[in-house]
Design a protein around this motif. Sequence first.
Motif, mmCIF file in Angstrom:
data_model
loop_
_atom_site.group_PDB
_atom_site.id
_atom_site.type_symbol
_atom_site.label_atom_id
_atom_site.label_comp_id
_atom_site.label_asym_id
_atom_site.label_seq_id
_atom_site.Cartn_x
_atom_site.Cartn_y
_atom_site.Cartn_z
ATOM 1 N N ASP A 133 -8.838 11.610 -8.907
ATOM 2 C CA ASP A 133 -9.347 12.880 -9.395
ATOM 3 C C ASP A 133 -10.790 13.016 -8.943
ATOM 4 O O ASP A 133 -11.453 12.021 -8.640
ATOM 5 C CB ASP A 133 -9.300 12.930 -10.928
ATOM 6 N N GLU A 134 -11.280 14.235 -8.933
ATOM 7 C CA GLU A 134 -12.679 14.496 -8.602
ATOM 8 C C GLU A 134 -13.062 13.904 -7.242
ATOM 9 O O GLU A 134 -14.104 13.274 -7.095
ATOM 10 C CB GLU A 134 -13.624 13.985 -9.695
ATOM 11 N N CYS A 135 -12.172 14.091 -6.273
ATOM 12 C CA CYS A 135 -12.418 13.634 -4.904
ATOM 13 C C CYS A 135 -11.977 14.747 -3.961
ATOM 14 O O CYS A 135 -10.833 15.208 -4.031
ATOM 15 C CB CYS A 135 -11.646 12.346 -4.617
ATOM 16 N N GLN A 136 -12.895 15.175 -3.112
ATOM 17 C CA GLN A 136 -12.627 16.233 -2.150
ATOM 18 C C GLN A 136 -12.956 15.729 -0.754
ATOM 19 O O GLN A 136 -13.817 14.861 -0.586
ATOM 20 C CB GLN A 136 -13.494 17.462 -2.452
ATOM 21 N N THR A 137 -12.274 16.288 0.241
ATOM 22 C CA THR A 137 -12.580 15.963 1.632
ATOM 23 C C THR A 137 -12.878 17.243 2.401
ATOM 24 O O THR A 137 -12.324 18.304 2.114
ATOM 25 C CB THR A 137 -11.421 15.224 2.326
ATOM 26 N N VAL A 138 -13.777 17.115 3.366
ATOM 27 C CA VAL A 138 -14.131 18.224 4.246
ATOM 28 C C VAL A 138 -14.119 17.697 5.671
ATOM 29 O O VAL A 138 -14.619 16.606 5.934
ATOM 30 C CB VAL A 138 -15.530 18.788 3.904
ATOM 31 N N LYS A 139 -13.551 18.487 6.566
ATOM 32 C CA LYS A 139 -13.563 18.114 7.986
ATOM 33 C C LYS A 139 -14.465 19.068 8.751
ATOM 34 O O LYS A 139 -14.577 20.250 8.430
ATOM 35 C CB LYS A 139 -12.152 18.128 8.566
ATOM 36 N N PHE A 140 -15.139 18.527 9.749
ATOM 37 C CA PHE A 140 -15.945 19.319 10.661
ATOM 38 C C PHE A 140 -15.231 19.307 11.996
ATOM 39 O O PHE A 140 -15.019 18.240 12.579
ATOM 40 C CB PHE A 140 -17.351 18.724 10.785
ATOM 41 N N VAL A 141 -14.839 20.484 12.472
ATOM 42 C CA VAL A 141 -14.071 20.558 13.715
ATOM 43 C C VAL A 141 -14.934 21.069 14.858
ATOM 44 O O VAL A 141 -15.906 21.790 14.649
ATOM 45 C CB VAL A 141 -12.805 21.442 13.550
ATOM 46 N N MET A 142 -14.556 20.672 16.050
ATOM 47 C CA MET A 142 -15.307 21.045 17.245
ATOM 48 C C MET A 142 -15.407 22.571 17.342
ATOM 49 O O MET A 142 -14.427 23.283 17.154
ATOM 50 C CB MET A 142 -14.626 20.482 18.495
#
Length: 140
Positions: free
Chosen positions: A28-37
């Motif tokens: 819980d309380e865990c998010q992910t973000v990706k940075f794409v080209m």
Amino acid sequence: MIPILVITHGESASKLVETAEMITGKQDECQTVKFVMGESLDKLKDDIVDHINKFENTSDMLCLADLKGGTPFNVLVELTKKYPKMDIITGVNVPMLMETFIQRTIGISKENLIRKAIDAGHKGIYRYEHVLSKKDDEEF
């Protein structure tokens, strides 16, 4: 519980979290973000803020990034103006995530969590060196 945001270049953030969750359980309380080209800094910043806003408590979060000086890291540093209690650790790896997930469930302070996460990240880097025994040598 201390919220965790994992941000990396490409898809590795979600894959690292998925791998750590295989061992520690769903978080819980865990998010992910990706940075794409080709993505703009404004889009990345908006994505990060959108994910931060999903946390119950945005005042005391820990962000794990892949690379010091990379675009995700630099945008996080800029966001510390808006979120001054946000801490950032770079070099995220599976041992670091596992330790973070385990320790934050027991109510550890954020300072201690950061120390343990960094220590686990360092200890997770290891070179195995096979030592030939006399028996191994005789087989050649």
